[in-house]
Design a protein around this motif. Structure first.
Motif, PDB file in Angstrom:
ATOM      1  N   LEU A 306       0.860  -1.186   0.000  1.00 38.08           N
ATOM      2  CA  LEU A 306       0.000   0.000   0.000  1.00 38.08           C
ATOM      3  C   LEU A 306       0.898   1.238   0.000  1.00 38.08           C
ATOM      4  O   LEU A 306       1.772   1.364   0.854  1.00 38.08           O
ATOM      5  CB  LEU A 306      -0.894   0.007   1.246  1.00 38.08           C
ATOM      6  CG  LEU A 306      -1.811   1.210   1.409  1.00 38.08           C
ATOM      7  CD1 LEU A 306      -3.014   1.094   0.471  1.00 38.08           C
ATOM      8  CD2 LEU A 306      -2.306   1.337   2.843  1.00 38.08           C
ATOM      9  N   ASN A 307       0.682   2.108  -0.972  1.00 37.06           N
ATOM     10  CA  ASN A 307       1.454   3.356  -0.994  1.00 37.06           C
ATOM     11  C   ASN A 307       0.658   4.425  -0.276  1.00 37.06           C
ATOM     12  O   ASN A 307      -0.453   4.770  -0.692  1.00 37.06           O
ATOM     13  CB  ASN A 307       1.711   3.793  -2.441  1.00 37.06           C
ATOM     14  CG  ASN A 307       2.525   2.752  -3.173  1.00 37.06           C
ATOM     15  OD1 ASN A 307       3.549   2.293  -2.677  1.00 37.06           O
ATOM     16  ND2 ASN A 307       2.035   2.327  -4.319  1.00 37.06           N
ATOM     17  N   LEU A 308       1.203   4.924   0.827  1.00 41.06           N
ATOM     18  CA  LEU A 308       0.495   5.937   1.615  1.00 41.06           C
ATOM     19  C   LEU A 308       0.620   7.287   0.923  1.00 41.06           C
ATOM     20  O   LEU A 308       1.722   7.748   0.653  1.00 41.06           O
ATOM     21  CB  LEU A 308       1.071   6.000   3.029  1.00 41.06           C
ATOM     22  CG  LEU A 308       0.195   6.685   4.070  1.00 41.06           C
ATOM     23  CD1 LEU A 308      -1.081   5.895   4.305  1.00 41.06           C
ATOM     24  CD2 LEU A 308       0.946   6.841   5.375  1.00 41.06           C
ATOM     25  N   PRO A 309      -0.529   7.916   0.609  1.00 39.54           N
ATOM     26  CA  PRO A 309      -0.438   9.215  -0.069  1.00 39.54           C
ATOM     27  C   PRO A 309      -0.201  10.353   0.913  1.00 39.54           C
ATOM     28  O   PRO A 309       0.229  10.122   2.051  1.00 39.54           O
ATOM     29  CB  PRO A 309      -1.806   9.328  -0.734  1.00 39.54           C
ATOM     30  CG  PRO A 309      -2.711   8.552   0.137  1.00 39.54           C
ATOM     31  CD  PRO A 309      -1.893   7.508   0.843  1.00 39.54           C
ATOM     32  N   ASP A 310      -0.564  11.574   0.510  1.00 39.54           N
ATOM     33  CA  ASP A 310      -0.420  12.799   1.289  1.00 39.54           C
ATOM     34  C   ASP A 310      -0.874  12.601   2.749  1.00 39.54           C
ATOM     35  O   ASP A 310      -2.064  12.357   3.012  1.00 39.54           O
ATOM     36  CB  ASP A 310      -1.301  13.859   0.607  1.00 39.54           C
ATOM     37  CG  ASP A 310      -1.280  15.176   1.343  1.00 39.54           C
ATOM     38  OD1 ASP A 310      -0.173  15.663   1.610  1.00 39.54           O
ATOM     39  OD2 ASP A 310      -2.361  15.703   1.657  1.00 39.54           O
ATOM     40  N   LEU A 311       0.075  12.686   3.679  1.00 37.91           N
ATOM     41  CA  LEU A 311      -0.217  12.361   5.091  1.00 37.91           C
ATOM     42  C   LEU A 311      -1.240  13.311   5.733  1.00 37.91           C
ATOM     43  O   LEU A 311      -2.178  12.840   6.388  1.00 37.91           O
ATOM     44  CB  LEU A 311       1.078  12.318   5.907  1.00 37.91           C
ATOM     45  CG  LEU A 311       0.972  11.581   7.236  1.00 37.91           C
ATOM     46  CD1 LEU A 311       0.522  10.147   7.068  1.00 37.91           C
ATOM     47  CD2 LEU A 311       2.294  11.641   7.985  1.00 37.91           C
ATOM     48  N   PRO A 312      -1.126  14.653   5.551  1.00 37.50           N
ATOM     49  CA  PRO A 312      -2.160  15.517   6.139  1.00 37.50           C
ATOM     50  C   PRO A 312      -3.553  15.173   5.601  1.00 37.50           C
ATOM     51  O   PRO A 312      -4.529  15.159   6.354  1.00 37.50           O
ATOM     52  CB  PRO A 312      -1.746  16.925   5.718  1.00 37.50           C
ATOM     53  CG  PRO A 312      -0.310  16.834   5.363  1.00 37.50           C
ATOM     54  CD  PRO A 312      -0.072  15.442   4.885  1.00 37.50           C
ATOM     55  N   GLY A 313      -3.615  14.873   4.312  1.00 36.43           N
ATOM     56  CA  GLY A 313      -4.904  14.521   3.695  1.00 36.43           C
ATOM     57  C   GLY A 313      -5.479  13.265   4.326  1.00 36.43           C
ATOM     58  O   GLY A 313      -6.647  13.227   4.721  1.00 36.43           O
ATOM     59  N   VAL A 314      -4.650  12.223   4.439  1.00 35.62           N
ATOM     60  CA  VAL A 314      -5.121  10.953   5.015  1.00 35.62           C
ATOM     61  C   VAL A 314      -5.566  11.169   6.464  1.00 35.62           C
ATOM     62  O   VAL A 314      -6.595  10.634   6.898  1.00 35.62           O
ATOM     63  CB  VAL A 314      -4.010   9.876   4.947  1.00 35.62           C
ATOM     64  CG1 VAL A 314      -4.409   8.628   5.701  1.00 35.62           C
ATOM     65  CG2 VAL A 314      -3.724   9.526   3.510  1.00 35.62           C
TER      66      VAL A 314
END
Lengths: 427, 252
Positions: A306-314
């Motif tokens: 799993l590639n974690l995207p934009d951390l603030p967004g998540v």
């Protein structure tokens, strides 16, 4: 503040002592994410690594039958097992019942002959159209209809899957037919057979398709089964907290502790707020656990990472999804009269909202009549926000339009809960 | 002396009907309970004892009349009045998953106590009620008598001036009953008004110094136990009860 902290402490203590509830809350999303990702991943792999088991019975001894066999091999979707040409259809069907294969192709004995006749006819018509006369102009066109190729399939094979197999077969069939038409045209024009080199050039040079996922970040990474399933089933699990939290609210209402709370000089809203904060922490932890497994454990299990995207967004999307899930669970708990009602209504409504929200069927495939209902499902907006981040590579600003409706739905749920509490004389 | 003449509870002209029911539980009911009394409210099943207690504690909203606790109308400022009284319901009113100390910490905070007071009162109550050794064990592992004592401890942690008790000793053994009754008398000696309902008439005779008999939503007798027995020529509460309410079943 001391009252709130004491209530949170009480809720945490009760929560952590319910071992079965904890297992349900944390193991269920992990199992869901792993199993569904693994199943979907194996489907992708099945299509991409020649693993659809197929029985191929070529009863045609001619060239076209052989060419069709080759084209099916080249389609690259199937693990082919050749069947003796004399084997009757019933035996082939029997082998499929025995799960030797999920699909069987039977090429009829006159396939080459009929393909040639058909090709000659097409070539003749084409030449006539060009104002030319072919040698085969006198051929009998009354008997040129080609007997269809039989495709037997096991009933377990889903329609979408069947359609994609059919597409691959039609493409193979097209190659064979086109080849024969070209050969016939060449022969009529040049009165000699088409050279192999030209045949290869004409047939083999198909226009390639370049697949490119649209990505806000400009990434060319093709979204894998983990990017699809991990966020989706995390949302589902977050909302499934209704079983634990809704049940907890009902239990509190039904056991005597609630009577005592009502006679004490503290508003019940403190308890509602405490439950929201405690269970919001649980939902965020659920998401963190499942995402961590997707990143670190999935690769060792042979599943795509799993590639974690934009951390603030998540983080923001997870907090709002969690808040909505918790609000919904409390609302069910406030209105349910028994734990059975809370569990039943809670579970069924989550499955329904997941179905109309696009978790079970992609939202674009939803019928027109369901499009409005779909927008009422909070799970739809959670999923859209996560997909905006995980699949499209977006940032927080790119999913604001998914977050706002979700916040709106959450506020409506909160308002309904407050009305329910007021009507029941609880606040 | 002045304190003894103040009304702990003054009920005037009370009418109450449950929602979606046509028959009224009470119509124009009036009753006064003086501060410092050990008041017993008795009556057959379905007479309206628990309903009246629920109205007095603000759990039910009455349609007409007034209930004042120490001069405060309960319908008008329910939450502030709630500081004045404690309630020990018939059902176990606490979290069985928590220990007695944890329950007291939580309910103490909801009663408006600070951390140090909660700690002091918890130690004191668990000691008096014989629960000090099991203070950190989950209540769900306790016997019925121990649970009754936990139920009582939570009801009195904030040192209420009025204590409502709905069948506080139902289903407990002799030792637990003795511990509970002894503690209740001790509370009363320290100034807490006790308002008590029970079917244990012998226990009530021991505990109460004033009683009211309620039947069919009406107060049919209200006086000191001694005076009532003289008036009705009975030598015990049970005889008095049968004399005034009759022998027929009320919940059939």
């Amino acid at each position: 503040m001391f009252k709130l902290w004491s209530t949170i402490l009480k809720d945490i203590r009760i929560l952590t002592r319910d071992k079965l509830g904890l297992i349900f809350m944390f193991v269920m999303p992990i199992v869901l994410a792993v199993v569904i990702t693994a199943v979907q991943n194996s489907t992708f792999e099945m299509l991409n690594t020649n693993t659809v088991p197929m029985l191929l019975c070529n009863r045609d001894t001619g060239e076209a039958g052989k060419q069709l066999e080759t084209a099916i091999h080249k389609a690259g979707m199937f693990r082919i097992q050749n069947v003796n040409a004399n084997e009757p259809d019933s035996l082939i069907a029997g082998r499929m019942h025995a799960k030797d294969a999920v699909i069987a192709i039977i090429i009829p004995s006159d396939f080459t002959e009929k393909v040639k006749l058909k090709s000659n006819e097409i070539a003749r018509k084409a030449l006539k159209n060009f104002g030319m006369q072919s040698d085969s102009s006198k051929s009998d066109s009354s008997n040129t209809s080609i007997q269809p190729i039989s495709m037997l399939y096991h009933p377990v094979l889903q329609e979408t899957f069947r359609k994609s197999i059919q597409g691959a077969l039609k493409s193979a069939l097209q190659v064979v037919q086109n080849k024969e038409v070209l050969k016939s045209l060449y022969f009529n024009l040049n009165e000699k057979a088409m050279p192999d080199s030209l045949e290869k050039e004409l047939i083999g040079e198909q226009v390639a398709i370049n697949e490119m996922p649209v990505s806000r970040s400009g990434s060319r990474n093709i979204p894998n089964a983990s990017q699809h399933n991990v966020p989706a089933w995390t949302v589902f699990a977050m909302f499934f907290i209704v079983i634990s939290l809704g049940g907890s609210v009902v239990r509190e209402k039904l056991n005597g502790s609630f009577v005592r709370l009502k006679t004490l000089p503290t508003n019940y809203l403190v308890s509602v707020l405490s439950k929201q904060l405690t269970y919001l922490f649980v939902t965020v932890t659920q998401a963190a656990v499942v995402f961590s497994l997707g990143i670190w454990l999935f690769p060792s299990m042979g599943l795509p990472r799993l590639n974690l995207p934009d951390l603030p967004g998540v983080t923001v999307v997870t907090l709002i999804c969690g808040w909505c899930a918790v609000s919904y669970a409390i609302m069910i708990g406030v209105f349910a009269k028994t734990q059975e009602q809370s569990n039943g209504i809670g579970a069924v409504s989550i499955v329904l909202m997941a179905a109309v929200g696009g978790l079970l069927v992609p939202s674009f495939a939803m019928p027109e009549s369901f499009q409005f209902v779909m927008k009422l499902s909070p799970l739809h907006w959670c999923l859209e926000a996560y997909y905006g981040l995980f699949l499209e590579g977006g940032k927080l600003k790119d999913v604001v339009l998914n977050i706002l409706p979700l916040l709106g739905i959450t506020l409506v749920i909160q308002a309904i809960t407050l009305i329910g509490l007021k009507r029941k004389n609880l606040i | 002396m002045e304190r003894m003449t103040t009304a702990a509870v003054r009920i005037e002209n009370l009418s109450f009907t449950y929602p979606r029911q046509t028959r009224a539980c009470f119509t124009h009911l009036s009753l006064e309970i003086t501060e410092g009394e050990r008041f017993g409210l008795f009556g057959p099943n379905g007479a309206g004892k628990t309903t009246l207690m629920n109205c007095m504690t603000g759990l039910l909203n009455y349609q007409q009349g007034s209930i004042r606790l120490l001069g405060n109308e309960i319908a008008h400022h329910k939450k502030s009045v709630n500081r004045l009284f404690g309630f020990v319901p018939q059902d176990f009113s606490f979290y069985q998953e928590l220990s007695p100390a944890e329950n007291l910490a939580f309910f103490g905070a909801w009663a408006g106590l600070n951390k140090s007071t909660i700690k002091r009162k918890t130690d004191e109550l668990l000691d008096i009620l014989g629960l000090a050794d099991v203070r950190d064990r989950k209540v769900q592992e306790f016997s019925g008598g121990m649970k009754r004592r936990v139920n009582l401890a939570i009801g009195v942690i904030h040192e209420p001036r009025i204590l409502f008790l709905d069948e506080p000793t139902v289903g407990v053994d002799v030792h637990s009953r003795h511990a509970i009754i002894t503690y209740l008398k001790q509370l009363n000696e320290n100034g807490t008004t006790l308002i008590y309902t029970s079917h244990q008439l012998s226990e009530a005779e021991d505990l109460c110094n004033k009683v009211a008999l309620i039947d069919d939503g009406k107060i049919i007798a209200h006086n000191t136990l001694e005076q009532l027995m003289i008036d009705h020529e009975e030598d015990g509460l049970e005889g008095l009860f049968i004399n005034l309410t009759g022998r027929s079943f009320r919940d059939s």
